[in-house]
Design a protein around this motif. Structure first.
Motif, PDB file in Angstrom:
ATOM      1  N   SER A 115       0.814  -1.207   0.000  1.00  0.00           N
ATOM      2  CA  SER A 115       0.000   0.000   0.000  1.00  0.00           C
ATOM      3  C   SER A 115       0.854   1.268   0.000  1.00  0.00           C
ATOM      4  O   SER A 115       0.452   2.276  -0.576  1.00  0.00           O
ATOM      5  N   LEU A 116       2.041   1.237   0.592  1.00  0.00           N
ATOM      6  CA  LEU A 116       2.894   2.435   0.580  1.00  0.00           C
ATOM      7  C   LEU A 116       3.664   2.546  -0.741  1.00  0.00           C
ATOM      8  O   LEU A 116       4.251   3.581  -1.057  1.00  0.00           O
ATOM      9  N   GLY A 117       3.691   1.435  -1.477  1.00  0.00           N
ATOM     10  CA  GLY A 117       4.378   1.461  -2.776  1.00  0.00           C
ATOM     11  C   GLY A 117       5.902   1.416  -2.661  1.00  0.00           C
ATOM     12  O   GLY A 117       6.605   1.566  -3.654  1.00  0.00           O
ATOM     13  N   ASN A 118       6.416   1.213  -1.448  1.00  0.00           N
ATOM     14  CA  ASN A 118       7.875   1.243  -1.254  1.00  0.00           C
ATOM     15  C   ASN A 118       8.446  -0.177  -1.206  1.00  0.00           C
ATOM     16  O   ASN A 118       9.168  -0.535  -0.296  1.00  0.00           O
ATOM     17  N   PHE A 119       8.074  -0.984  -2.184  1.00  0.00           N
ATOM     18  CA  PHE A 119       8.478  -2.387  -2.082  1.00  0.00           C
ATOM     19  C   PHE A 119       9.299  -2.857  -3.283  1.00  0.00           C
ATOM     20  O   PHE A 119       9.274  -2.255  -4.354  1.00  0.00           O
ATOM     21  N   PHE A 120      10.041  -3.930  -3.066  1.00  0.00           N
ATOM     22  CA  PHE A 120      10.681  -4.683  -4.145  1.00  0.00           C
ATOM     23  C   PHE A 120      10.084  -6.079  -4.086  1.00  0.00           C
ATOM     24  O   PHE A 120      10.000  -6.666  -3.010  1.00  0.00           O
ATOM     25  N   THR A 121       9.680  -6.599  -5.218  1.00  0.00           N
ATOM     26  CA  THR A 121       9.193  -7.974  -5.202  1.00  0.00           C
ATOM     27  C   THR A 121      10.401  -8.901  -5.054  1.00  0.00           C
ATOM     28  O   THR A 121      11.538  -8.517  -5.367  1.00  0.00           O
ATOM     29  N   VAL A 122      10.120 -10.103  -4.599  1.00  0.00           N
ATOM     30  CA  VAL A 122      11.192 -11.105  -4.518  1.00  0.00           C
ATOM     31  C   VAL A 122      11.769 -11.296  -5.923  1.00  0.00           C
ATOM     32  O   VAL A 122      12.983 -11.411  -6.115  1.00  0.00           O
ATOM     33  N   ARG A 123      10.895 -11.246  -6.918  1.00  0.00           N
ATOM     34  CA  ARG A 123      11.329 -11.424  -8.307  1.00  0.00           C
ATOM     35  C   ARG A 123      12.330 -10.343  -8.717  1.00  0.00           C
ATOM     36  O   ARG A 123      13.330 -10.637  -9.383  1.00  0.00           O
ATOM     37  N   ASP A 124      12.056  -9.072  -8.309  1.00  0.00           N
ATOM     38  CA  ASP A 124      13.006  -7.977  -8.620  1.00  0.00           C
ATOM     39  C   ASP A 124      14.391  -8.330  -8.092  1.00  0.00           C
ATOM     40  O   ASP A 124      15.402  -8.148  -8.774  1.00  0.00           O
ATOM     41  N   ILE A 125      14.415  -8.808  -6.856  1.00  0.00           N
ATOM     42  CA  ILE A 125      15.704  -9.066  -6.201  1.00  0.00           C
ATOM     43  C   ILE A 125      16.385 -10.281  -6.821  1.00  0.00           C
ATOM     44  O   ILE A 125      17.611 -10.300  -7.004  1.00  0.00           O
ATOM     45  N   LEU A 126      15.571 -11.272  -7.200  1.00  0.00           N
ATOM     46  CA  LEU A 126      16.172 -12.472  -7.799  1.00  0.00           C
ATOM     47  C   LEU A 126      16.792 -12.195  -9.164  1.00  0.00           C
ATOM     48  O   LEU A 126      17.627 -12.953  -9.635  1.00  0.00           O
ATOM     49  N   ASP A 127      16.374 -11.091  -9.793  1.00  0.00           N
ATOM     50  CA  ASP A 127      17.009 -10.708 -11.062  1.00  0.00           C
ATOM     51  C   ASP A 127      18.454 -10.300 -10.833  1.00  0.00           C
ATOM     52  O   ASP A 127      19.271 -10.333 -11.742  1.00  0.00           O
ATOM     53  N   GLN A 128      18.723  -9.837  -9.610  1.00  0.00           N
ATOM     54  CA  GLN A 128      20.073  -9.312  -9.343  1.00  0.00           C
ATOM     55  C   GLN A 128      20.906 -10.180  -8.421  1.00  0.00           C
ATOM     56  O   GLN A 128      22.131 -10.091  -8.414  1.00  0.00           O
ATOM     57  N   TYR A 129      20.225 -10.949  -7.579  1.00  0.00           N
ATOM     58  CA  TYR A 129      20.965 -11.754  -6.599  1.00  0.00           C
ATOM     59  C   TYR A 129      20.456 -13.187  -6.582  1.00  0.00           C
ATOM     60  O   TYR A 129      19.276 -13.433  -6.854  1.00  0.00           O
ATOM     61  N   ASP A 130      21.344 -14.074  -6.208  1.00  0.00           N
ATOM     62  CA  ASP A 130      20.974 -15.454  -5.933  1.00  0.00           C
ATOM     63  C   ASP A 130      19.963 -15.438  -4.757  1.00  0.00           C
ATOM     64  O   ASP A 130      20.128 -14.646  -3.821  1.00  0.00           O
ATOM     65  N   GLY A 131      18.947 -16.290  -4.799  1.00  0.00           N
ATOM     66  CA  GLY A 131      17.970 -16.384  -3.704  1.00  0.00           C
ATOM     67  C   GLY A 131      18.638 -16.665  -2.359  1.00  0.00           C
ATOM     68  O   GLY A 131      18.142 -16.279  -1.300  1.00  0.00           O
ATOM     69  N   GLN A 132      19.789 -17.313  -2.415  1.00  0.00           N
ATOM     70  CA  GLN A 132      20.528 -17.637  -1.193  1.00  0.00           C
ATOM     71  C   GLN A 132      21.049 -16.371  -0.512  1.00  0.00           C
ATOM     72  O   GLN A 132      21.164 -16.315   0.701  1.00  0.00           O
ATOM     73  N   VAL A 133      21.371 -15.375  -1.333  1.00  0.00           N
ATOM     74  CA  VAL A 133      21.892 -14.121  -0.778  1.00  0.00           C
ATOM     75  C   VAL A 133      20.766 -13.396  -0.032  1.00  0.00           C
ATOM     76  O   VAL A 133      20.964 -12.864   1.065  1.00  0.00           O
TER      77      VAL A 133
END
Ligand code: AMP
Ligand code: ZN
Length: 474
Positions: free
Chosen positions: A273-291
């Motif tokens: 609702s605040l719009g200040n989010f990153f989806t898990v998918r956004d982060i997985l584009d840049q980092y390994d899920g393990q990170v």
């Protein structure tokens, strides 16, 4: 002995299971109308780790986590797209499962869905009506009679009369059929175009809170060991679950209540609702899920965690140090093939390695202090790096490898570098190695050394072995 901070008592308590050797835990899951954000991922990673630690301690864990698949947001999205609400929820359940797999979050023992448990919800609501804990309003809405439940507020430590002032506004916003502003919805009539189910009161759908009361009863029992979720769920969601379950089942609902603090961004809760989010998918584009997993576990779950690129980069570096240690051990193990007997000197060293396990357990027993648990793993890594070498026996190396894997497995950290991220690097290094071999063959040793030094500057170490040149990250 595992100690857990119980939101109900506001202190750490010894964990004593209801049934010896078993843990029944319920974690409130996401509402599936969109891709999950990394704030939603925090409870998933935290409680998956709690589950893993119970298993490490020898418990059998019945882990139940729901998907809320009927809700205003899901319905609005289905209207927007002109499809059935179930198309939206099934789509995002699948996407959520993909994200979970990428973060090495194990599937729950059961992932119930609200729309598949309507029968149980109707039965519990009927029981609440029969015992006067609920009433049916003129339009068929069923409300919970909050004041009748004497213990209301015991989890959130709120006082009913203060709550009333806060909630009085609701009385003038169309909820005037309530007997009391504190009452909350158990069942509501359908609106045009919405999914609905038949019930004794009206065609309609359940309120949000009833699903968790019903699913935890169905898949664990009337009393469960642990109920968990993010701290925003303490009030009203968990307070209402207690009121429903304890009135209907006449016994304690959950013995331990665990709540993770928020994942923040710029010191504000990350939320849709605040719009200040990153989806898990956004982060997985840049980092390994393990990170991402490492990042979440780098602080204890009750401390707020502020998301930043710097912290993610530092999580990446730290995670890679553990992976490098594991890869080095595997490399040394290959070389040590045949050396199956541990030397006396090696055997004498093992208690030193075991001490890190004790350190790890002390941290994790203390309300799952993953921050200190990870420090223990780091000390083990340092120790391994300075005690394992090409002279070590396979038996010794194997023991260290097991030790490292057992502890990191509790954090759900897979100690293999994400191949997809490394493919480019590997191709580049192999190319440089070939160039160096060619330079050597041409007796151009200056060039060969320069290539080696250049790789070293990039954090790549070359090792000349009888089988050829091997490389690893420093
Ligand atoms: P929701 O889909 O909003 O019901 O949230 C699913 C789960 O994620 C709940 O346990 C929430 O408490 C949790 N959650 C949502 N946002 C955050 C956040 N920023 N930090 C930590 N947990 C969160
Ligand atoms: Zn819930």
């Amino acid at each position: 002995m595992i100690r857990i901070y119980n939101t109900m008592s506001k202190r750490k308590e010894d964990f004593v299971p209801l049934h010896e050797g078993k843990v029944g835990m319920y974690v409130c899951g996401p509402t599936v109308y969109n891709l999950i954000h990394i704030g939603n991922a925090r409870p998933m990673i935290v409680f998956d780790t709690v589950r893993r630690y119970f298993e490490y301690r020898g418990y059998e864990v019945n882990f139940v986590s729901n998907f809320t698949d009927v809700d205003d947001k899901i319905i609005n999205k289905s209207i927007e797209e002109g499809v059935d609400a179930s198309v939206i929820s099934e789509r995002y359940i699948e996407e959520c499962k993909k994200d979970m797999a990428a973060m090495n979050i194990r599937p729950a023992t059961t992932h119930p869905q609200a729309t598949k448990e309507i029968g149980g919800m109707i039965a519990m609501i009927q029981k609440l009506i029969d015992t006067d804990y609920a009433y049916v309003a003129k339009d068929g809405t069923v409300y919970y009679r909050t004041r009748k439940f004497r213990d209301y507020g015991k989890l959130s430590h709120k006082d009913l009369d203060n709550m009333q002032t806060g909630l009085r506004m609701l009385a003038v916003t169309g909820e005037d059929q309530k007997e009391d502003p504190l009452d909350f919805v158990l069942w509501k009539p359908k609106k045009e175009g919405e999914p609905y189910w038949e019930s004794p009161w009206c065609q309609g759908r359940p309120g949000w809170h009833i699903e968790c009361s019903v699913m935890s009863k169905e898949y664990i029992g009337d009393t469960i060991d642990i109920h968990a979720g993010g701290e925003d769920l303490v009030f009203p969601h968990h307070e209402n679950e207690i009121a429903q379950s304890e009135a209907a089942n006449c016994c304690t609902f959950a013995r331990y209540w665990m709540h993770n603090a928020f994942l923040n961004i710029d010191n504000r809760k990350m939320s849709k609702s605040l719009g200040n989010f990153f989806t898990v998918r956004d982060i997985l584009d840049q980092y390994d899920g393990q990170v991402l997993r490492y990042f979440m576990l780098s602080v204890q779950y009750r401390s707020p965690l502020n998301f930043s690129r710097e912290l993610m980069e530092s999580a990446k570096t730290s995670y890679e140090r553990i992976v490098n240690c594991a890869e080095n051990l595997r490399f040394l193990l290959e070389k040590a093939a045949g050396k199956d007997t541990m030397t006396e000197a090696e055997a004498a060293l093992l208690p030193e390695a075991d001490a890190f396990r004790t350190q790890f357990e002390t941290a994790m027993d203390d309300d799952f202090n993953t921050a200190d648990g990870i420090s223990a793993v780091f000390e083990l890594v340092k120790w391994i790096n300075s005690h394992a070498d090409e002279n070590s026996s396979a038996a010794f190396l194997q023991k260290l490898n097991e030790e490292l894997e057992t502890l990191t497995d509790v954090f759900g950290l897979i100690l293999v570098r994400d191949k997809s991220l490394d493919d480019d690097l590997a191709a580049y290094v192999e190319e440089q190695i070939a160039a160096r071999q060619a330079a050597r063959k041409a007796r151009d040793f200056a060039k060969a050394d320069a290539i080696r030094d250049e790789l070293k500057a990039k954090g790549i170490i070359l090792e000349d072995t009888r089988e050829g040149v091997k490389w690893k990250k420093a």
